[in-house]
Design a protein around this motif. Structure first.
Motif, PDB file in Angstrom:
ATOM      1  N   ARG A 243       0.809  -1.168   0.027  1.00  0.00           N
ATOM      2  CA  ARG A 243       0.024  -0.052  -0.024  1.00  0.00           C
ATOM      3  C   ARG A 243       0.889   1.334   0.090  1.00  0.00           C
ATOM      4  NH1 ARG A 243      -4.435   1.119   4.446  1.00  0.00           N
ATOM      5  NH2 ARG A 243      -2.962   2.339   5.620  1.00  0.00           N
ATOM      6  N   ARG A 244       1.898   1.146   0.677  1.00  0.00           N
ATOM      7  CA  ARG A 244       2.990   2.378   0.867  1.00  0.00           C
ATOM      8  C   ARG A 244       3.535   2.693  -0.763  1.00  0.00           C
ATOM      9  NH1 ARG A 244       6.136   5.146   4.419  1.00  0.00           N
ATOM     10  NH2 ARG A 244       5.182   3.909   6.369  1.00  0.00           N
ATOM     11  N   ALA A 245       3.657   1.532  -1.551  1.00  0.00           N
ATOM     12  CA  ALA A 245       3.889   1.689  -2.814  1.00  0.00           C
ATOM     13  C   ALA A 245       2.857   2.244  -3.754  1.00  0.00           C
ATOM     14  CB  ALA A 245       4.580   0.238  -3.371  1.00  0.00           C
ATOM     15  N   PHE A 246       1.672   1.844  -3.738  1.00  0.00           N
ATOM     16  CA  PHE A 246       0.661   2.565  -4.448  1.00  0.00           C
ATOM     17  C   PHE A 246       0.541   4.058  -3.703  1.00  0.00           C
ATOM     18  CE2 PHE A 246      -0.738  -1.868  -5.499  1.00  0.00           C
ATOM     19  CZ  PHE A 246      -0.059  -1.843  -6.685  1.00  0.00           C
ATOM     20  N   ASP A 247       0.687   4.436  -2.674  1.00  0.00           N
ATOM     21  CA  ASP A 247       0.533   5.592  -1.968  1.00  0.00           C
ATOM     22  C   ASP A 247       1.278   6.684  -2.854  1.00  0.00           C
ATOM     23  OD1 ASP A 247      -0.449   7.648  -0.286  1.00  0.00           O
ATOM     24  OD2 ASP A 247       1.445   7.604   0.610  1.00  0.00           O
ATOM     25  N   LEU A 248       2.552   6.247  -3.043  1.00  0.00           N
ATOM     26  CA  LEU A 248       3.506   7.025  -3.717  1.00  0.00           C
ATOM     27  C   LEU A 248       3.029   7.463  -5.149  1.00  0.00           C
ATOM     28  CD1 LEU A 248       6.436   8.166  -3.496  1.00  0.00           C
ATOM     29  CD2 LEU A 248       7.190   6.119  -4.805  1.00  0.00           C
ATOM     30  N   CYS A 249       2.147   6.480  -5.714  1.00  0.00           N
ATOM     31  CA  CYS A 249       1.548   6.787  -7.129  1.00  0.00           C
ATOM     32  C   CYS A 249       0.303   7.429  -6.981  1.00  0.00           C
ATOM     33  CB  CYS A 249       1.522   5.579  -7.781  1.00  0.00           C
ATOM     34  SG  CYS A 249       3.004   4.265  -7.648  1.00  0.00           S
ATOM     35  N   ASP A 250      -0.153   7.757  -5.689  1.00  0.00           N
ATOM     36  CA  ASP A 250      -1.534   8.253  -5.534  1.00  0.00           C
ATOM     37  C   ASP A 250      -2.545   7.504  -6.159  1.00  0.00           C
ATOM     38  OD1 ASP A 250      -0.360  10.675  -4.440  1.00  0.00           O
ATOM     39  OD2 ASP A 250      -0.260  11.784  -6.496  1.00  0.00           O
ATOM     40  N   THR A 251      -2.354   5.895  -6.030  1.00  0.00           N
ATOM     41  CA  THR A 251      -3.348   5.103  -6.454  1.00  0.00           C
ATOM     42  C   THR A 251      -3.419   4.018  -5.587  1.00  0.00           C
ATOM     43  OG1 THR A 251      -2.283   5.835  -8.574  1.00  0.00           O
ATOM     44  CG2 THR A 251      -3.887   3.810  -8.566  1.00  0.00           C
ATOM     45  N   VAL A 252      -3.737   4.163  -4.133  1.00  0.00           N
ATOM     46  CA  VAL A 252      -4.135   3.079  -3.437  1.00  0.00           C
ATOM     47  C   VAL A 252      -5.531   2.562  -3.646  1.00  0.00           C
ATOM     48  CG1 VAL A 252      -4.734   2.630  -1.103  1.00  0.00           C
ATOM     49  CG2 VAL A 252      -3.187   4.341  -1.401  1.00  0.00           C
ATOM     50  N   THR A 253      -5.360   1.140  -4.007  1.00  0.00           N
ATOM     51  CA  THR A 253      -6.492   0.696  -4.603  1.00  0.00           C
ATOM     52  C   THR A 253      -7.725   0.065  -3.635  1.00  0.00           C
ATOM     53  OG1 THR A 253      -5.174  -1.468  -4.504  1.00  0.00           O
ATOM     54  CG2 THR A 253      -5.177  -0.205  -6.613  1.00  0.00           C
ATOM     55  N   ILE A 254      -7.309   0.021  -2.508  1.00  0.00           N
ATOM     56  CA  ILE A 254      -8.353  -0.239  -1.732  1.00  0.00           C
ATOM     57  C   ILE A 254      -8.572   0.589  -0.398  1.00  0.00           C
ATOM     58  CG2 ILE A 254      -9.137  -2.246  -0.166  1.00  0.00           C
ATOM     59  CD1 ILE A 254      -7.722  -4.278  -1.807  1.00  0.00           C
ATOM     60  N   VAL A 255      -9.416   1.516  -0.254  1.00  0.00           N
ATOM     61  CA  VAL A 255      -9.833   2.234   0.853  1.00  0.00           C
ATOM     62  C   VAL A 255     -10.801   1.275   1.830  1.00  0.00           C
ATOM     63  CG1 VAL A 255     -10.892   4.106   1.882  1.00  0.00           C
ATOM     64  CG2 VAL A 255      -9.637   4.222  -0.115  1.00  0.00           C
ATOM     65  N   PRO A 256     -10.177   0.689   2.910  1.00  0.00           N
ATOM     66  CA  PRO A 256     -10.874  -0.567   3.548  1.00  0.00           C
ATOM     67  C   PRO A 256     -11.943  -0.109   4.289  1.00  0.00           C
ATOM     68  CG  PRO A 256      -8.708   0.371   4.568  1.00  0.00           C
ATOM     69  CD  PRO A 256      -9.056   0.825   3.521  1.00  0.00           C
ATOM     70  N   GLY A 257     -13.091  -0.861   4.255  1.00  0.00           N
ATOM     71  CA  GLY A 257     -14.526  -0.351   4.963  1.00  0.00           C
ATOM     72  C   GLY A 257     -14.283  -0.389   6.305  1.00  0.00           C
ATOM     73  N   ALA A 258     -13.190  -1.146   6.979  1.00  0.00           N
ATOM     74  CA  ALA A 258     -13.074  -1.066   8.441  1.00  0.00           C
ATOM     75  C   ALA A 258     -12.686   0.370   8.966  1.00  0.00           C
ATOM     76  CB  ALA A 258     -11.820  -2.056   8.831  1.00  0.00           C
ATOM     77  N   PHE A 259     -11.979   0.984   7.968  1.00  0.00           N
ATOM     78  CA  PHE A 259     -11.593   2.360   8.280  1.00  0.00           C
ATOM     79  C   PHE A 259     -11.058   3.302   7.037  1.00  0.00           C
ATOM     80  CE2 PHE A 259      -8.480   5.636  10.437  1.00  0.00           C
ATOM     81  CZ  PHE A 259      -9.574   6.510  10.327  1.00  0.00           C
ATOM     82  N   GLY A 260     -11.959   3.909   6.441  1.00  0.00           N
ATOM     83  CA  GLY A 260     -11.693   4.492   5.276  1.00  0.00           C
ATOM     84  C   GLY A 260     -12.418   5.690   5.271  1.00  0.00           C
ATOM     85  N   ALA A 261     -12.069   6.873   4.390  1.00  0.00           N
ATOM     86  CA  ALA A 261     -12.774   7.975   4.263  1.00  0.00           C
ATOM     87  C   ALA A 261     -12.912   8.436   2.772  1.00  0.00           C
ATOM     88  CB  ALA A 261     -12.013   9.001   5.068  1.00  0.00           C
ATOM     89  N   TYR A 262     -13.946   9.047   2.619  1.00  0.00           N
ATOM     90  CA  TYR A 262     -14.277   9.636   0.929  1.00  0.00           C
ATOM     91  C   TYR A 262     -14.641  11.130   1.227  1.00  0.00           C
ATOM     92  CZ  TYR A 262     -14.577   4.696   0.031  1.00  0.00           C
ATOM     93  OH  TYR A 262     -14.380   3.311   0.032  1.00  0.00           O
ATOM     94  N   ARG A 263     -14.055  11.767  -0.092  1.00  0.00           N
ATOM     95  CA  ARG A 263     -14.616  13.336   0.075  1.00  0.00           C
ATOM     96  C   ARG A 263     -15.987  13.009  -0.435  1.00  0.00           C
ATOM     97  NH1 ARG A 263     -11.884  17.865  -0.145  1.00  0.00           N
ATOM     98  NH2 ARG A 263      -9.912  16.678  -0.734  1.00  0.00           N
ATOM     99  N   ARG A 264     -17.148  13.727   0.186  1.00  0.00           N
ATOM    100  CA  ARG A 264     -18.563  13.474  -0.102  1.00  0.00           C
ATOM    101  C   ARG A 264     -18.945  13.785  -1.571  1.00  0.00           C
ATOM    102  NH1 ARG A 264     -23.307  13.408   2.719  1.00  0.00           N
ATOM    103  NH2 ARG A 264     -24.996  12.988   1.400  1.00  0.00           N
ATOM    104  N   SER A 265     -18.267  14.486  -2.192  1.00  0.00           N
ATOM    105  CA  SER A 265     -18.644  14.939  -3.717  1.00  0.00           C
ATOM    106  C   SER A 265     -17.993  13.782  -4.603  1.00  0.00           C
ATOM    107  CB  SER A 265     -17.953  16.053  -3.990  1.00  0.00           C
ATOM    108  OG  SER A 265     -16.437  16.383  -3.814  1.00  0.00           O
ATOM    109  N   ALA A 266     -16.877  13.219  -4.085  1.00  0.00           N
ATOM    110  CA  ALA A 266     -16.195  12.098  -4.989  1.00  0.00           C
ATOM    111  C   ALA A 266     -17.197  10.831  -4.947  1.00  0.00           C
ATOM    112  CB  ALA A 266     -15.057  11.734  -4.478  1.00  0.00           C
ATOM    113  N   LEU A 267     -17.822  10.574  -3.766  1.00  0.00           N
ATOM    114  CA  LEU A 267     -18.717   9.410  -3.736  1.00  0.00           C
ATOM    115  C   LEU A 267     -20.033   9.489  -4.324  1.00  0.00           C
ATOM    116  CD1 LEU A 267     -18.303   6.868  -1.929  1.00  0.00           C
ATOM    117  CD2 LEU A 267     -19.286   7.826  -0.101  1.00  0.00           C
ATOM    118  N   GLU A 268     -20.433  10.929  -4.391  1.00  0.00           N
ATOM    119  CA  GLU A 268     -21.797  10.753  -5.019  1.00  0.00           C
ATOM    120  C   GLU A 268     -21.539  11.146  -6.422  1.00  0.00           C
ATOM    121  OE1 GLU A 268     -24.312  11.069  -3.532  1.00  0.00           O
ATOM    122  OE2 GLU A 268     -24.203  11.628  -1.577  1.00  0.00           O
TER     123      GLU A 268
END
Length: 474
Positions: A243-268
């Protein structure tokens, strides 16, 4: 063989870095196609070598299969290392500052009595302005005391919603209907958020307006058992390396349901959470990435329950792997669309590689080792096992040290070569075959251990101890 693995490893490392530096290239789409061809080319090296040396060469079929399989595994680990080394030492996004964005925390719950209370209590204890925080617990048709337990905390900050059972995606969307925050945080009912969790994860959105989603840092609450220590090491390696590798690319592929956050506008913008996969978190993250937003990782900590029996671990992983396969198939258009950038050239191919190819590689390794032993190549097999164990051990130590974790976890590394690795491969292989075969699949999950309250009390005791001891000054 070791030289070949080294070549593949170095090639994988180079191939992983190339797409990042091609992002700003004027001929970006062509460049990203070239970058993906580099990945395929590196993976083709051991197979070309094996075919050449089996046909009229010194290798047996089993040796050739073993070389291909081990080189593939070596590539899988090696490609992350340069990205991890580049990202290591980079500061996490600062905590949120005034003016604070408003946050809606949605906690979907189905038969979570014994867990939901500690989870909500931890959220209420977060160090985030109360007037900017709303906590929405969605009881998704529970048959136990979940609603009663959650209702104890209902006040101006905590809202309890009750609905008929419709699945986790339905509960999340129902919570969204009643949410007003600019940032939407999802927390599982069997998870405990650290006090600074909301400030940390909100800070990532403040730091970059392009951020559409942020993944929290998941760790195990009920450690201390053999099976939970295995999952903790698995989490540490996955988060601190891949995940750290993908974070460097700004492309984390799984935002876990256990604890994740979304910008409301992006989710809508992406239509909220869908019901056509078993992993709504993976699906939602890919949708956010496809719409042009970036996704990041964050060190905001969340403790979650891990299964304590092999049956529960099997059920948990079966849903995860089935859902990941469904999501890869659902978004297969990414494989042909260079406009998706790193998601196209690196992230999605690696996800496909780990879900569809690695379990088959695991089977090849087992078959090849049995074949080699039958032909008397005991010394060679022992040498390969030692080599792979050493590699896994070093990878585990690196991940644990980067995450400031318990180095003793690395003692479980050999089981990720022989034992636990085969269990995961078997479950993943079954999941792929179930999805591809069109089998009817429902929700499979572990039973709750009821130890979340103890983890919350333990955390409170540690904080009290820190407050008593405090920093000493001259």
């Amino acid at each position: 063989m070791f030289v070949l693995c080294g070549v593949v490893g170095v090639g994988g490392a180079v191939a992983s870095v190339v797409p990042i530096y091609l992002q700003e290239n004027p001929g970006r789409r062509t460049s990203l196609r070239v970058a993906r061809l580099c990945l395929v080319g590196v993976l083709a090296i051991p197979y070309a070598y094996a075919v050449t040396n089996v046909v009229g060469g010194p290798l047996t079929l089993f040796s050739a299969l073993l070389i291909c399989a081990l080189a593939t595994v070596f590539f899988y680990y090696a490609f992350t290392l340069p990205l991890v080394l580049v990202s290591y030492g980079e500061a996490d996004a600062p905590e949120a500052e005034p003016p604070y964005p408003s946050i809606s925390v949605i906690v979907p719950a189905y038969d979570e009595a014994g867990c939901i209370g500690p989870s909500v209590e931890a959220l209420c204890g977060c160090d985030y302005p109360e007037e900017k925080t709303e906590i929405i617990v969605v009881d998704d048709g529970s048959t136990d005391e979940t609603a009663f337990e959650a209702n104890v905390y209902a006040d101006s900050q905590v809202t309890l919603l009750r609905k008929e059972n419709g699945g986790k995606h339905s509960a999340l969307n129902h919570g969204l209907d009643h949410a007003s925050g600019d940032i939407v945080v999802t927390v599982d009912a069997d998870s405990l958020l650290e006090p600074a969790g909301l400030k940390r994860i909100a800070g990532a959105f403040q730091a970059n307006l392009e951020v559409g989603a942020v993944a929290g840092n998941i760790t195990i609450a009920n450690r201390g058992q053999f099976i939970t220590e295995l999952q903790e090491l698995e989490y540490v390696v996955g988060i601190q390396l891949f995940r750290r590798a993908f974070d460097l690319c700004d492309t984390v592929t799984i935002v876990p349901g256990a604890f994740g956050a979304y910008r409301r506008s992006a989710l809508e913008d992406v239509g909220r959470f869908d019901d056509d996969t078993l992993t709504e978190d993976f699906d939602a993250t890919i949708k956010v990435l496809k719409c042009g937003r970036i996704t990041k990782a964050n060190e905001a900590l969340c403790l979650t329950e891990a299964p304590e029996t092999w049956r529960d671990r099997y059920n948990q992983r079966l849903r995860w792997y089935r859902g990941r396969t469904q999501t890869l198939l659902k978004h297969r258009d990414v494989f042909w669309s260079p406009r998706h950038g790193i998601l196209y050239s690196l992230a999605f191919p690696i996800e496909l590689f780990s879900n569809a190819r690695l379990p088959f590689v695991g089977v090849l390794i087992v078959v090849s080792i049995v074949g080699e032993l039958l032909f008397g190549s005991v010394v060679q097999v022992l040498a390969l096992f030692t080599f792979c164990t050493l590699l896994q051990f070093l990878v585990s130590v690196l991940a644990v040290r980067i995450g400031d974790g318990d180095v003793r976890l690395a003692a479980f590394a050999p089981l990720f070569v022989l034992g636990y690795r085969q269990f995961l491969d078997a479950v993943m292989l079954k999941s792929v075959l179930d999805v591809v075969g069109g089998r009817e699949m429902g929700w499979t999950g572990p039973k709750r251990t009821g130890k979340l309250a103890a983890a919350l009390d333990r955390g409170a005791d540690e904080e009290a101890g820190d407050a008593v001891d405090g920093p000493t000054g001259d």
